[in-house]
Every structure is written in structure tokens, then in C-alpha cells.
Design an enzyme around this catalytic site. Structure first.
Site, mmCIF file in Angstrom:
data_model
loop_
_atom_site.group_PDB
_atom_site.id
_atom_site.type_symbol
_atom_site.label_atom_id
_atom_site.label_comp_id
_atom_site.label_asym_id
_atom_site.label_seq_id
_atom_site.Cartn_x
_atom_site.Cartn_y
_atom_site.Cartn_z
ATOM 1 N N ASN A 118 -4.155 1.023 -10.855
ATOM 2 C CA ASN A 118 -5.286 1.922 -10.204
ATOM 3 C C ASN A 118 -4.343 3.567 -10.072
ATOM 4 O OD1 ASN A 118 -3.301 1.968 -7.665
ATOM 5 N ND2 ASN A 118 -4.630 3.018 -6.238
ATOM 6 N N GLU A 119 -3.355 3.671 -10.940
ATOM 7 C CA GLU A 119 -2.534 4.648 -11.055
ATOM 8 C C GLU A 119 -3.369 6.468 -11.304
ATOM 9 O OE1 GLU A 119 -1.642 1.818 -11.508
ATOM 10 O OE2 GLU A 119 0.700 1.886 -11.237
HETATM 11 C C1 LIG Z 1 5.540 9.212 -15.740
HETATM 12 C C2 LIG Z 1 4.949 8.058 -13.868
HETATM 13 C C3 LIG Z 1 4.323 8.096 -13.485
HETATM 14 C C4 LIG Z 1 4.347 7.367 -12.269
HETATM 15 C C5 LIG Z 1 4.351 6.544 -12.606
HETATM 16 C C6 LIG Z 1 4.042 5.881 -10.720
HETATM 17 C C7 LIG Z 1 3.546 4.545 -10.835
HETATM 18 C C8 LIG Z 1 2.740 3.891 -9.504
HETATM 19 C C9 LIG Z 1 2.586 4.274 -8.986
HETATM 20 C C10 LIG Z 1 1.884 3.783 -6.863
HETATM 21 O O1 LIG Z 1 1.936 2.381 -7.135
HETATM 22 S S1 LIG Z 1 1.278 4.805 -6.346
HETATM 23 C C11 LIG Z 1 0.798 4.114 -5.113
HETATM 24 C C12 LIG Z 1 -0.745 3.391 -5.154
HETATM 25 N N1 LIG Z 1 -1.298 3.106 -3.675
HETATM 26 C C13 LIG Z 1 -2.749 3.381 -3.413
HETATM 27 O O2 LIG Z 1 -3.084 4.298 -3.609
HETATM 28 C C14 LIG Z 1 -2.975 2.820 -2.153
HETATM 29 C C15 LIG Z 1 -3.308 3.580 -1.406
HETATM 30 N N2 LIG Z 1 -3.408 3.187 0.280
HETATM 31 C C16 LIG Z 1 -4.460 3.117 -0.113
HETATM 32 O O3 LIG Z 1 -5.392 2.643 -0.408
HETATM 33 C C17 LIG Z 1 -4.482 2.286 1.995
HETATM 34 O O4 LIG Z 1 -3.789 3.099 2.570
HETATM 35 C C18 LIG Z 1 -4.728 0.494 1.837
HETATM 36 C C19 LIG Z 1 -3.566 -0.081 1.723
HETATM 37 C C20 LIG Z 1 -5.948 -0.046 1.574
HETATM 38 C C21 LIG Z 1 -4.884 0.178 3.464
HETATM 39 O O5 LIG Z 1 -5.897 0.430 4.321
HETATM 40 P P1 LIG Z 1 -5.407 1.349 6.190
HETATM 41 O O6 LIG Z 1 -7.243 1.195 6.684
HETATM 42 O O7 LIG Z 1 -5.230 -0.362 6.605
HETATM 43 O O8 LIG Z 1 -4.546 1.895 6.505
HETATM 44 P P2 LIG Z 1 -4.068 3.761 5.531
HETATM 45 O O9 LIG Z 1 -4.576 4.364 6.919
HETATM 46 O O10 LIG Z 1 -4.784 3.730 4.505
HETATM 47 O O11 LIG Z 1 -2.203 4.035 5.983
HETATM 48 C C22 LIG Z 1 -1.483 3.759 7.038
HETATM 49 C C23 LIG Z 1 -1.001 4.631 6.877
HETATM 50 O O12 LIG Z 1 -0.237 4.353 5.598
HETATM 51 C C24 LIG Z 1 0.297 5.843 4.577
HETATM 52 N N3 LIG Z 1 -0.033 4.960 3.585
HETATM 53 C C25 LIG Z 1 -1.231 4.014 2.738
HETATM 54 N N4 LIG Z 1 -0.705 4.274 1.513
HETATM 55 C C26 LIG Z 1 0.361 4.770 1.091
HETATM 56 C C27 LIG Z 1 0.992 4.691 -0.004
HETATM 57 N N5 LIG Z 1 1.181 3.939 -1.211
HETATM 58 N N6 LIG Z 1 2.319 5.505 0.218
HETATM 59 C C28 LIG Z 1 3.075 6.084 1.368
HETATM 60 N N7 LIG Z 1 1.889 5.871 2.651
HETATM 61 C C29 LIG Z 1 1.252 4.947 1.724
HETATM 62 C C30 LIG Z 1 -1.161 6.208 4.571
HETATM 63 O O13 LIG Z 1 -1.849 7.512 4.430
HETATM 64 C C31 LIG Z 1 -1.369 5.767 6.635
HETATM 65 O O14 LIG Z 1 -0.386 7.023 6.909
HETATM 66 P P3 LIG Z 1 -0.830 7.663 8.325
HETATM 67 O O15 LIG Z 1 -2.496 8.565 8.089
HETATM 68 O O16 LIG Z 1 -0.430 6.545 9.037
HETATM 69 O O17 LIG Z 1 0.696 8.766 8.002
#
Ligand SMILES: CCCCCC/C=C\CC(=O)SCCNC(=O)CCNC(=O)[C@H](O)C(C)(C)COP(=O)(O)OP(=O)(O)OC[C@H]1O[C@@H](n2cnc3c(N)ncnc32)[C@H](O)[C@@H]1OP(=O)(O)O
Length: 243
Positions: A118-119
């Protein structure tokens, strides 16, 4: 191998390093022939790359982080072990890449457990080796649409496009992965390993040839003000979701 980096199994530098060390240990022990990769975080397989590693850090850190991401993908993608993922939760971007690097994917049948690269939804771009891994799994047309739209596929759709191989009731994900494993382990190991390498080496070689350039490209891209701003906005949205 049960991933446990609460709350969402985001792939931080420390967690990537732990996964890598665990994989290397299993690979170097002749008693092991296979891995089932799953999650210990309820409802979440992995939230992908850790956004905190890509936000507000310096270029040296970005380079170190990206090298670790590359290394983990190369090791999983080319592992001589049979690697099956038992996907028991939502699985985004870098987490989805990890699952796509396995030999077989079983996904729990829960409409919340969507997976995909989903980047673009974050305003960033899946690198060519993420794209190649997806194309090798679902084909060019499906990958093109999925990547441009940043689609996260719920189980029925993930199965239909071939992103996963099997969808089973949630309580059967591990047992289904184990049953599948029996079939893979029944094949003479050397023949299966060489065939895996034959299929995957050209894709891995593309990155191996351009590894440094890919790191430089990532550092340049992620350091841009506009990209940093987009990531901060995305992180803020995740946090606001709670209020
Ligand atoms: C030229 C090169 C370019 C770059 C290429 C980069 C390639 C890959 C990129 C990636 O992998 S980027 C990451 C993409 N991930 C997402 O979009 C997922 C994001 N997260 C969510 O949608 C949700 O967190 C979840 C996984 C569906 C879970 O939902 P839930 O309601 O259970 O939990 P949350 O409240 O949302 O999250 C808890 C806590 O975790 C933090 N968090 C969530 N995901 C990330 C993450 N990927 N990295 C760091 N932190 C993350 C979120 O902010 C919450 O933090 P706090 O509010 O508790 O501090």
C-alpha cells in the site's frame, strides 16, 4: 518463527536484525528444513516497515536501515529452507513483502486481515524489488493495479488474485500451514532447493547488482522534505484514529 514486536510487528532496525539472526541460525542448523512464519501479535501479521525508522533521522541511519531491509528480503527470498507463512492478521507493505517472499501463503479468513503493498497511500513508492516480487506472485496486470492504487486485499480477493495460496478459518491457519509443509518436505531437498534458486535468482540478482545504488536512491528519496512531510501526516492519521 513467531514475530513478536508489539503492538504491530513493525519492522524496526532492531526487529529486522533479530529476524535475520533467527533465520541465519535456523539455516545453519542441518536439523531444520522448514520455517512457518507467523505472528504473535493478535490480529496483526505486520504493519510493514517501521515509519519511525524513516522519519526525522539522518542519511547514515536511512542507509543502515535500508541495507537491513534489503538483507532480510534477500535472505528470506533465497532461503534454502521451505518457508511458509501462516498469516494471522493484517499485513501491510514491508510485512506483505516478507509473506510474498515465502514459498507458500496461508491466510486466516477474517475480512479485517487485508494484505498488500500500500506504499502509494503513504505517498511513497514500492522499490523495484518489491514490485518484482509482487509481479512474480500475481502477474503484471494485477500487480500494476494493486501497486498504483495501494490495494490491501481482503482474504477472498487475495486468494482470487493469487496473492495467497489458501484461505482457511482463523483457528486453522497453523495446522493448514503444517499440512502443506508435509508436501514440500516430501520432495528431495536438493532438487527443490535448486529449482527454487532457478526461479528466484534472476529477481534477487537485479537487486544484488544494484544494491548500493538502491540504498542511495532510498536515502535521497526518503530525505526529501515532501516525503518526510507525507510520512508525518500518515503517522499522525494513525494516531488520530484512536481519538
Ligand atoms: C524509494 C523507496 C521508497 C520507500 C519504500 C518503502 C517501502 C515500504 C514501506 C512500508 O512498509 S511503510 C509501512 C506501511 N504500513 C502501513 O501503512 C500500516 C500502518 N498501520 C496501520 O494501518 C495500523 O496500525 C494497523 C497495522 C492496521 C493496526 O491497527 P491498530 O488499530 O491495531 O493499531 P494502531 O493504533 O493503528 O497502531 C498502534 C501503534 O503502532 C503505530 N504504528 C502502526 N503502524 C506503524 C508502522 N508501520 N511503523 C511505525 N509505527 C506504526 C501507530 O502509530 C500506533 O502508535 P501509538 O499511537 O500507539 O504511539
Amino acid at each position: 518463527m513467531k514475530m513478536r514486536n508489539p503492538p504491530v510487528n513493525s519492522l524496526s532496525l532492531e526487529f529486522l536484525t533479530e529476524l535475520l539472526i533467527s533465520l541465519e541460525k535456523l539455516e545453519s542448523d542441518k536439523a531444520f528444513h522448514a520455517i512457518i512464519l507467523t505472528s504473535d501479535c493478535p490480529g496483526i501479521f505486520s504493519a510493514g516497515l517501521d515509519l519511525m525508522e524513516m522519519c526525522g533521522r539522518d542519511p547514515t541511519h536511512y542507509a543502515e536501515y535500508w541495507k537491513a531491509v534489503q538483507e532480510l528480503w534477500l535472505r528470506f527470498y533465497l532461503s534454502h529452507l521451505v518457508v511458509i507463512s501462516a498469516i494471522n492478521g493484517v499485513n501491510a507493505a514491508g510485512g506483505c513483502l516478507l509473506a510474498l517472499s515465502c514459498d507458500y501463503r496461508v491466510l486466516a479468513d477474517n475480512p479485517k486481515y487485508a494484505m498488500g503493498l500500500n506504499e502509494t497511500l503513504l505517498g511513497i513508492i514500492a522499490p523495484f524489488w518489491f514490485k518484482d516480487t509482487l509481479v512474480n506472485t500475481v502477474g503484471h496486470r494485477t500487480a500494476e493495479r494493486a501497486l498504483q492504487l495501494g490495494l490491501l486485499f481482503p482474504p477472498a480477493e487475495a486468494l482470487q488474485v493469487g496473492m495467497v495460496d489458501k484461505v482457511v478459518p482463523e483457528d486453522q491457519v497453523l495446522s493448514a500451514a503444517r499440512s502443506e509443509l508435509a508436501q514440500w518436505l516430501a520432495i528431495p531437498g536438493h532438487a527443490r532447493q535448486l529449482t527454487k534458486s532457478l526461479m528466484r535468482k534472476p529477481t534477487a540478482d537485479r537487486l544484488l547488482k544494484e544494491r548500493d545504488a538502491d540504498i542511495q536512491n532510498f536515502v535521497r528519496f526518503i530525505s526529501r522534505d515532501a516525503i518526510q512531510k507525507a510520512l508525518r501526516v500518515y503517522l499522525e492519521k494513525l494516531k488520530q484514529k484512536k481519538t
